[in-house]
Design a protein around this motif. Structure first.
Motif, PDB file in Angstrom:
ATOM      1  N   ILE A   1       0.852  -1.070  -0.105  1.00  0.00           N
ATOM      2  CA  ILE A   1       0.117   0.130   0.119  1.00  0.00           C
ATOM      3  C   ILE A   1       0.956   1.104  -0.091  1.00  0.00           C
ATOM      4  O   ILE A   1       1.723   1.275   0.666  1.00  0.00           O
ATOM      5  N   ILE A   2       0.659   2.146  -0.844  1.00  0.00           N
ATOM      6  CA  ILE A   2       1.147   3.394  -1.001  1.00  0.00           C
ATOM      7  C   ILE A   2       0.167   4.222  -0.905  1.00  0.00           C
ATOM      8  O   ILE A   2      -0.624   4.714  -1.564  1.00  0.00           O
ATOM      9  N   PHE A   3       0.388   5.440   0.289  1.00  0.00           N
ATOM     10  CA  PHE A   3      -0.757   6.275   0.741  1.00  0.00           C
ATOM     11  C   PHE A   3       0.192   7.709   0.763  1.00  0.00           C
ATOM     12  O   PHE A   3       1.103   7.914   1.544  1.00  0.00           O
ATOM     13  N   GLU A   4      -0.627   8.634   0.188  1.00  0.00           N
ATOM     14  CA  GLU A   4      -0.148  10.030   0.270  1.00  0.00           C
ATOM     15  C   GLU A   4      -1.077  10.849   1.249  1.00  0.00           C
ATOM     16  O   GLU A   4      -2.361  11.078   1.103  1.00  0.00           O
ATOM     17  N   PRO A   5      -0.522  11.078   2.406  1.00  0.00           N
ATOM     18  CA  PRO A   5      -1.459  11.581   3.544  1.00  0.00           C
ATOM     19  C   PRO A   5      -1.921  12.947   3.301  1.00  0.00           C
ATOM     20  O   PRO A   5      -3.188  13.254   3.670  1.00  0.00           O
ATOM     21  N   ASP A   6      -1.292  13.764   2.654  1.00  0.00           N
ATOM     22  CA  ASP A   6      -2.004  15.201   2.004  1.00  0.00           C
ATOM     23  C   ASP A   6      -3.130  15.110   1.457  1.00  0.00           C
ATOM     24  O   ASP A   6      -4.104  15.647   1.532  1.00  0.00           O
ATOM     25  N   SER A   7      -2.773  14.349   0.435  1.00  0.00           N
ATOM     26  CA  SER A   7      -4.023  14.478  -0.753  1.00  0.00           C
ATOM     27  C   SER A   7      -4.813  13.179  -0.396  1.00  0.00           C
ATOM     28  O   SER A   7      -6.120  13.434  -0.923  1.00  0.00           O
ATOM     29  N   GLY A   8      -4.591  12.229   0.401  1.00  0.00           N
ATOM     30  CA  GLY A   8      -5.527  10.987   0.621  1.00  0.00           C
ATOM     31  C   GLY A   8      -5.325   9.899  -0.507  1.00  0.00           C
ATOM     32  O   GLY A   8      -5.973   9.053  -0.431  1.00  0.00           O
ATOM     33  N   ASN A   9      -4.291  10.236  -1.465  1.00  0.00           N
ATOM     34  CA  ASN A   9      -4.285   9.369  -2.659  1.00  0.00           C
ATOM     35  C   ASN A   9      -3.938   7.963  -2.023  1.00  0.00           C
ATOM     36  O   ASN A   9      -2.895   7.805  -1.215  1.00  0.00           O
ATOM     37  N   PHE A  10      -4.391   6.898  -2.547  1.00  0.00           N
ATOM     38  CA  PHE A  10      -4.516   5.529  -1.903  1.00  0.00           C
ATOM     39  C   PHE A  10      -4.310   4.473  -2.812  1.00  0.00           C
ATOM     40  O   PHE A  10      -4.919   4.578  -3.811  1.00  0.00           O
ATOM     41  N   GLU A  11      -3.031   3.739  -2.997  1.00  0.00           N
ATOM     42  CA  GLU A  11      -2.928   2.688  -3.814  1.00  0.00           C
ATOM     43  C   GLU A  11      -2.629   1.465  -3.337  1.00  0.00           C
ATOM     44  O   GLU A  11      -1.826   1.622  -2.414  1.00  0.00           O
ATOM     45  N   MET A  12      -3.460   0.432  -3.738  1.00  0.00           N
ATOM     46  CA  MET A  12      -3.190  -0.908  -3.130  1.00  0.00           C
ATOM     47  C   MET A  12      -2.911  -1.688  -3.918  1.00  0.00           C
ATOM     48  O   MET A  12      -3.607  -2.030  -5.210  1.00  0.00           O
TER      49      MET A  12
END
Length: 242
Positions: A140-151
């Motif tokens: 899982i790659i998560f970008e906290p500021d934008s909320g972009n989430f890749e699983m």
């Protein structure tokens, strides 16, 4: 994403006691809070057994052609270790000390795209290491500021494939029987996007502060009910007992 094939003799060896571990600081002040929030709700829900392990910015090791490789994901979940906790204080070697991690997470905070590195030559990139060496089922790659989430899920081809969320924008992780998704709210003076767990029924796994607030509300409701009952008794000419 297709990784480059690289031939490695992979062995699982305990890190030498005198091995100097990287002492890099975390990339972002939010990373420890995000990781702690993931672990706390699992603990409170009884989802972390006595021999399970969650790690935060903590070295996971493998030996490739007699050379040690260490990657420290921002958060990882290992369902079972088969050694004492004391033996994994400094680092963790899968296969030797327990299971391959079920999940590894990276919280994106730089511009180097190291989370996507398929570099196969020594030392291999993170993506290559998780996919081809450790063979972690869920990345899982998560970008906290934008909320972009890749699983990404490891397929039979032994390559990661990007997953699509369900109708609730959540992702089912079969290995722990929970959904994972992005939640907007406040915790510990941080208002923003968080990764949260939901159970099979779609119920959010609460944090300790939320459980405390639920208990406070329940107590307040009981107090109000008792006051209403006492008022009704007095209206009927009956003095309620203390």
């Amino acid at each position: 994403m297709t990784a480059i094939t690289q031939d490695y003799q992979i062995t699982w060896e305990k890190l030498p006691n005198d091995y100097k571990l990287p002492d890099d600081p975390v990339d972002n002040i939010n990373q420890p809070a995000l990781a702690a929030a993931l672990t706390e709700s699992l603990q409170l829900a009884g989802k972390i057994s006595a021999n399970a392990l969650t790690t935060t910015n903590y070295g996971i090791c493998a030996t490739l052609n007699n050379r040690i490789v260490i990657k420290a994901p921002d958060w990882a979940f290992i369902a079972k270790i088969n050694v004492s906790r004391e033996e994994v204080i400094r680092s963790y070697t899968p296969q030797l000390q327990g299971d391959i991690p079920v999940i590894v997470m990276e919280f994106v905070s730089d511009t180097q795209e190291t989370e996507y590195s398929i570099k196969a030559t020594y030392p291999p990139g993170k993506w290559f290491f998780y996919e081809r060496i450790l063979k972690v089922p869920n990345y899982i790659i998560f970008e906290p500021d934008s909320g972009n989430f890749e699983m990404y899920r490891l397929q039979d081809t032994e390559q990661y494939v990007l997953q699509e969320p369900d109708e609730n924008q959540r992702y089912w992780i079969a290995q722990i029987n929970l959904y994972l998704g992005v939640w907007q709210g406040t915790r510990e003076n941080r208002t923003g996007k968080w990764l949260r767990w939901w159970n099979e029924q779609g119920n959010l796994l609460p944090w300790g502060t939320e459980l405390a607030e639920q208990e406070r509300q329940r107590t307040e409701q009981e107090r109000q009910r008792a006051e209403r009952l006492a008022a009704q008794l007095r209206a009927a000419g009956i003095e309620p007992e203390d």
